[in-house]
Design a protein around this motif. Sequence first.
Motif, PDB file in Angstrom:
ATOM      1  N   LEU A  90      32.230 -25.056   1.003  1.00 42.89           N
ATOM      2  CA  LEU A  90      31.991 -24.602  -0.362  1.00 42.89           C
ATOM      3  C   LEU A  90      31.205 -25.659  -1.110  1.00 42.89           C
ATOM      4  O   LEU A  90      31.627 -26.814  -1.214  1.00 42.89           O
ATOM      5  N   GLY A  91      30.022 -25.257  -1.584  1.00 40.30           N
ATOM      6  CA  GLY A  91      29.186 -26.145  -2.386  1.00 40.30           C
ATOM      7  C   GLY A  91      29.116 -25.628  -3.807  1.00 40.30           C
ATOM      8  O   GLY A  91      29.863 -24.731  -4.192  1.00 40.30           O
ATOM      9  N   PHE A  92      28.209 -26.183  -4.609  1.00 36.51           N
ATOM     10  CA  PHE A  92      28.086 -25.741  -5.997  1.00 36.51           C
ATOM     11  C   PHE A  92      27.345 -24.413  -6.109  1.00 36.51           C
ATOM     12  O   PHE A  92      27.624 -23.622  -6.992  1.00 36.51           O
ATOM     13  N   GLU A  93      26.384 -24.179  -5.202  1.00 33.51           N
ATOM     14  CA  GLU A  93      25.569 -22.970  -5.303  1.00 33.51           C
ATOM     15  C   GLU A  93      25.733 -22.013  -4.135  1.00 33.51           C
ATOM     16  O   GLU A  93      25.311 -20.868  -4.217  1.00 33.51           O
ATOM     17  N   LYS A  94      26.320 -22.482  -3.024  1.00 33.81           N
ATOM     18  CA  LYS A  94      26.486 -21.577  -1.886  1.00 33.81           C
ATOM     19  C   LYS A  94      27.763 -21.875  -1.121  1.00 33.81           C
ATOM     20  O   LYS A  94      28.339 -22.955  -1.230  1.00 33.81           O
ATOM     21  N   ARG A  95      28.194 -20.856  -0.373  1.00 31.16           N
ATOM     22  CA  ARG A  95      29.363 -20.968   0.494  1.00 31.16           C
ATOM     23  C   ARG A  95      28.918 -20.572   1.892  1.00 31.16           C
ATOM     24  O   ARG A  95      28.171 -19.613   2.067  1.00 31.16           O
ATOM     25  N   THR A  96      29.345 -21.338   2.893  1.00 32.03           N
ATOM     26  CA  THR A  96      29.032 -21.035   4.285  1.00 32.03           C
ATOM     27  C   THR A  96      30.334 -20.822   5.038  1.00 32.03           C
ATOM     28  O   THR A  96      31.219 -21.670   4.999  1.00 32.03           O
ATOM     29  N   GLU A  97      30.416 -19.690   5.693  1.00 31.76           N
ATOM     30  CA  GLU A  97      31.587 -19.336   6.494  1.00 31.76           C
ATOM     31  C   GLU A  97      31.180 -19.417   7.964  1.00 31.76           C
ATOM     32  O   GLU A  97      30.227 -18.776   8.373  1.00 31.76           O
ATOM     33  N   LEU A  98      31.891 -20.223   8.755  1.00 26.98           N
ATOM     34  CA  LEU A  98      31.593 -20.382  10.172  1.00 26.98           C
ATOM     35  C   LEU A  98      32.694 -19.703  10.979  1.00 26.98           C
ATOM     36  O   LEU A  98      33.873 -20.021  10.825  1.00 26.98           O
ATOM     37  N   ILE A  99      32.305 -18.751  11.827  1.00 24.66           N
ATOM     38  CA  ILE A  99      33.242 -18.006  12.668  1.00 24.66           C
ATOM     39  C   ILE A  99      32.841 -18.221  14.124  1.00 24.66           C
ATOM     40  O   ILE A  99      31.678 -18.036  14.488  1.00 24.66           O
ATOM     41  N   CYS A 100      33.801 -18.591  14.971  1.00 23.40           N
ATOM     42  CA  CYS A 100      33.553 -18.876  16.384  1.00 23.40           C
ATOM     43  C   CYS A 100      34.305 -17.871  17.257  1.00 23.40           C
ATOM     44  O   CYS A 100      35.403 -17.441  16.902  1.00 23.40           O
ATOM     45  N   CYS A 101      33.720 -17.530  18.411  1.00 25.34           N
ATOM     46  CA  CYS A 101      34.367 -16.611  19.350  1.00 25.34           C
ATOM     47  C   CYS A 101      33.839 -16.868  20.759  1.00 25.34           C
ATOM     48  O   CYS A 101      32.819 -17.520  20.925  1.00 25.34           O
ATOM     49  N   LYS A 102      34.546 -16.357  21.765  1.00 23.70           N
ATOM     50  CA  LYS A 102      34.158 -16.606  23.159  1.00 23.70           C
ATOM     51  C   LYS A 102      34.204 -15.337  24.002  1.00 23.70           C
ATOM     52  O   LYS A 102      34.804 -15.303  25.069  1.00 23.70           O
ATOM     53  N   ARG A 103      33.574 -14.268  23.522  1.00 22.05           N
ATOM     54  CA  ARG A 103      33.432 -13.033  24.293  1.00 22.05           C
ATOM     55  C   ARG A 103      31.957 -12.637  24.263  1.00 22.05           C
ATOM     56  O   ARG A 103      31.227 -13.033  23.360  1.00 22.05           O
ATOM     57  N   ASN A 104      31.542 -11.833  25.206  1.00 22.74           N
ATOM     58  CA  ASN A 104      30.149 -11.394  25.245  1.00 22.74           C
ATOM     59  C   ASN A 104      29.765 -10.712  23.929  1.00 22.74           C
ATOM     60  O   ASN A 104      30.480  -9.817  23.448  1.00 22.74           O
ATOM     61  N   SER A 105      28.667 -11.133  23.362  1.00 21.07           N
ATOM     62  CA  SER A 105      28.069 -10.544  22.161  1.00 21.07           C
ATOM     63  C   SER A 105      29.011 -10.473  20.973  1.00 21.07           C
ATOM     64  O   SER A 105      28.841  -9.651  20.100  1.00 21.07           O
ATOM     65  N   CYS A 106      30.011 -11.346  20.911  1.00 17.49           N
ATOM     66  CA  CYS A 106      30.995 -11.287  19.829  1.00 17.49           C
ATOM     67  C   CYS A 106      30.458 -11.829  18.515  1.00 17.49           C
ATOM     68  O   CYS A 106      31.080 -11.645  17.479  1.00 17.49           O
ATOM     69  N   ASN A 107      29.299 -12.467  18.527  1.00 24.07           N
ATOM     70  CA  ASN A 107      28.784 -13.034  17.282  1.00 24.07           C
ATOM     71  C   ASN A 107      27.768 -12.132  16.588  1.00 24.07           C
ATOM     72  O   ASN A 107      27.037 -12.566  15.711  1.00 24.07           O
ATOM     73  N   LEU A 108      27.754 -10.869  16.948  1.00 25.73           N
ATOM     74  CA  LEU A 108      26.898  -9.914  16.256  1.00 25.73           C
ATOM     75  C   LEU A 108      27.720  -9.313  15.118  1.00 25.73           C
ATOM     76  O   LEU A 108      28.710  -8.634  15.355  1.00 25.73           O
ATOM     77  N   PRO A 109      27.357  -9.583  13.852  1.00 25.47           N
ATOM     78  CA  PRO A 109      28.162  -9.085  12.732  1.00 25.47           C
ATOM     79  C   PRO A 109      28.222  -7.562  12.723  1.00 25.47           C
ATOM     80  O   PRO A 109      27.254  -6.877  13.040  1.00 25.47           O
ATOM     81  N   VAL A 110      29.379  -7.050  12.376  1.00 25.82           N
ATOM     82  CA  VAL A 110      29.586  -5.607  12.290  1.00 25.82           C
ATOM     83  C   VAL A 110      29.125  -5.133  10.935  1.00 25.82           C
ATOM     84  O   VAL A 110      29.494  -5.714   9.905  1.00 25.82           O
ATOM     85  N   ARG A 111      28.313  -4.083  10.936  1.00 29.15           N
ATOM     86  CA  ARG A 111      27.841  -3.521   9.652  1.00 29.15           C
ATOM     87  C   ARG A 111      28.966  -2.733   9.022  1.00 29.15           C
ATOM     88  O   ARG A 111      29.600  -1.915   9.638  1.00 29.15           O
ATOM     89  N   VAL A 112      29.219  -2.996   7.752  1.00 30.00           N
ATOM     90  CA  VAL A 112      30.316  -2.335   7.040  1.00 30.00           C
ATOM     91  C   VAL A 112      29.765  -1.297   6.102  1.00 30.00           C
ATOM     92  O   VAL A 112      28.742  -1.397   5.538  1.00 30.00           O
TER      93      VAL A 112
END
Length: 112
Positions: A90-112
């Motif tokens: 968390l910074g003053f102007e932006k927030r970065t969320e880091l998510i880690c996983c260990k399955r095939n193609s698990c880092n493709l965000p799901v469209r909501v």
Amino acid sequence: MFVLLLLGVVSLFCAYYGNLQQRLKEMEIMCFKCKRYHSGACYEDMELCSLKHRQSCAIENIYLLTPKGKSMYQYSKLSCMTNCEDINFLGFEKRTELICCKRNSCNLPVRV
């Protein structure tokens, strides 16, 4: 006679080693890699990366903070990351969320 026995052992080893290499290739975990991903599209070149020792698939979600303190999603970065840990920066102007996983193609965000 010894030469024939040795030749047989070497040929069996080579056949087994070939199968082993194929199985290792099949077990390889593949992740997506993109510097700027948003709404189901990569705005750079979408690539694949395979996990190495101590790596995980990673999603870095970038949010801009509004004057009222709300998070507004901007884009995501997809990668293979070494020593990855789930965390929020968390910074003053932006927030970065880091998510880690260990399955095939698990880092493709799901469209909501």
